[in-house]
Design a protein around this motif. Structure first.
Motif, short mmCIF file in Angstrom:
data_model
loop_
_atom_site.label_atom_id
_atom_site.label_comp_id
_atom_site.label_asym_id
_atom_site.label_seq_id
_atom_site.Cartn_x
_atom_site.Cartn_y
_atom_site.Cartn_z
N SER A 81 89.11 60.16 30.04
CA SER A 81 88.83 60.41 28.62
C SER A 81 88.80 61.89 28.32
N HIS A 82 89.48 62.26 27.24
CA HIS A 82 89.52 63.64 26.79
C HIS A 82 89.52 63.63 25.27
N ASP A 83 89.18 64.75 24.66
CA ASP A 83 89.12 64.80 23.20
C ASP A 83 90.41 64.35 22.55
N ASP A 84 91.54 64.72 23.16
CA ASP A 84 92.83 64.47 22.53
C ASP A 84 93.55 63.23 23.07
N THR A 100 93.45 59.50 25.93
CA THR A 100 92.82 58.59 26.88
C THR A 100 93.91 58.03 27.79
N THR A 130 96.66 67.18 29.67
CA THR A 130 95.25 67.35 29.32
C THR A 130 94.93 68.84 29.17
N THR A 176 88.25 67.13 32.54
CA THR A 176 88.36 65.87 31.80
C THR A 176 87.21 65.00 32.26
N THR A 177 87.11 63.79 31.71
CA THR A 177 86.00 62.90 32.04
C THR A 177 86.52 61.61 32.66
N LYS A 182 82.15 64.39 34.44
CA LYS A 182 83.13 65.47 34.28
C LYS A 182 83.81 65.77 35.62
N ARG A 229 92.94 53.08 23.84
CA ARG A 229 91.52 53.35 24.12
C ARG A 229 90.67 52.08 24.21
#
Length: 238
Positions: free
Chosen positions: A9-12, A14, A40, A45-46, A64, A129
């Motif tokens: 998962s990342h802000d921009d 998945t 990414t 990233t997560t 993280k 997502r």
């Protein structure tokens, strides 16, 4: 495989990855598509692991992971195919199935187990997502293998599965059951045959007097990179 598959998962964006464990039982390798990590932004990233609270009750365990040192990638990528592997340390309490790297399909294994067109393939991912539950487990789908010939994988490189995939599925594992080999000891053992790269599209151009419109539609075929390239990528790790 469900318990070894994780969301990236990342802000921009998945995507999907899965954790493999070499025979030493002490190392954990995250496998995904190279374009997932390459696209990414930033240095981290997560990974969304899960912890088990009680029978049938889980909760998300986002962690993280550093993927770059400034602009230097910390993952190992295959020289030519869309495969990436990076060493990870799952957090304490993570409910993680130990999936051996020995379950990655070699050419000999594909031949021995007579993997052929029409063979049912299973894959896991997070389409758009979406998750299978609030605990963050991936969604399982299936489709027949749609390519021939498969071998040698060094020549064919990828194969098709007759199924739609979506944004978020990239990097997910594709596998098949060994139950039909007649060996009862392998009934619950998966053979990992590849990692999801992308999907085929049909591209059309419609021209009018004053406008040209380009469209693309899903072809219903998932593109999978052979597991032999995952094996090669792991071999390239320091």
């Amino acid at each position: 495989m469900l318990r070894a598959t994780v969301k990236l998962s990342h802000d921009d964006s998945t995507a999907t990855g899965f954790i493999l464990t070499p025979d030493d039982g002490k190392s954990f390798l995250l496998v995904t598509a190279n374009h997932v990590l390459a696209n990414t932004k930033g240095n981290e990233t997560t990974i969304v692991y899960r912890s088990k609270i009680a029978e049938g009750e889980y909760k998300k365990l986002p962690t993280k992971i550093i993927i770059r040192n400034d602009e230097t990638p910390l993952w190992t990528k295959h020289p030519s195919e869309d495969v990436a592997v990076i060493l990870v340390t799952p957090p304490e309490g993570a409910d993680l199935a130990l999936i051996s790297t020995e379950l990655l399909a070699t050419d000999d294994a594909l031949k021995q187990h007579e993997v052929h067109p029409g063979r049912e393939m299973t894959f896991l991912g997070y389409p758009h997502r979406e998750e299978a539950s609030e605990a963050g487990f991936p969604i399982l789908r299936m489709g027949p293998l749609a390519s021939y010939p498969l071998l040698p994988t060094q020549k064919t490189k990828t194969y098709y599965v007759n199924a739609n995939i979506f944004s978020g599925d990239s990097g997910g594992p594709v596998y098949t059951s060994l139950a039909d080999t007649g060996d009862e000891s392998t009934d619950k053992v998966p053979m990992i045959t590849g990692v999801i790269h992308g999907q085929r599209f049909v591209h059309n151009t419609v021209k009018g007097d004053y406008i040209t419109v380009k469209t693309h539609h899903q072809f219903g075929l998932a593109i999978v990179v052979h597991a032999s390239f995952i094996i090669e990528t792991i071999g390239l790790m320091k």
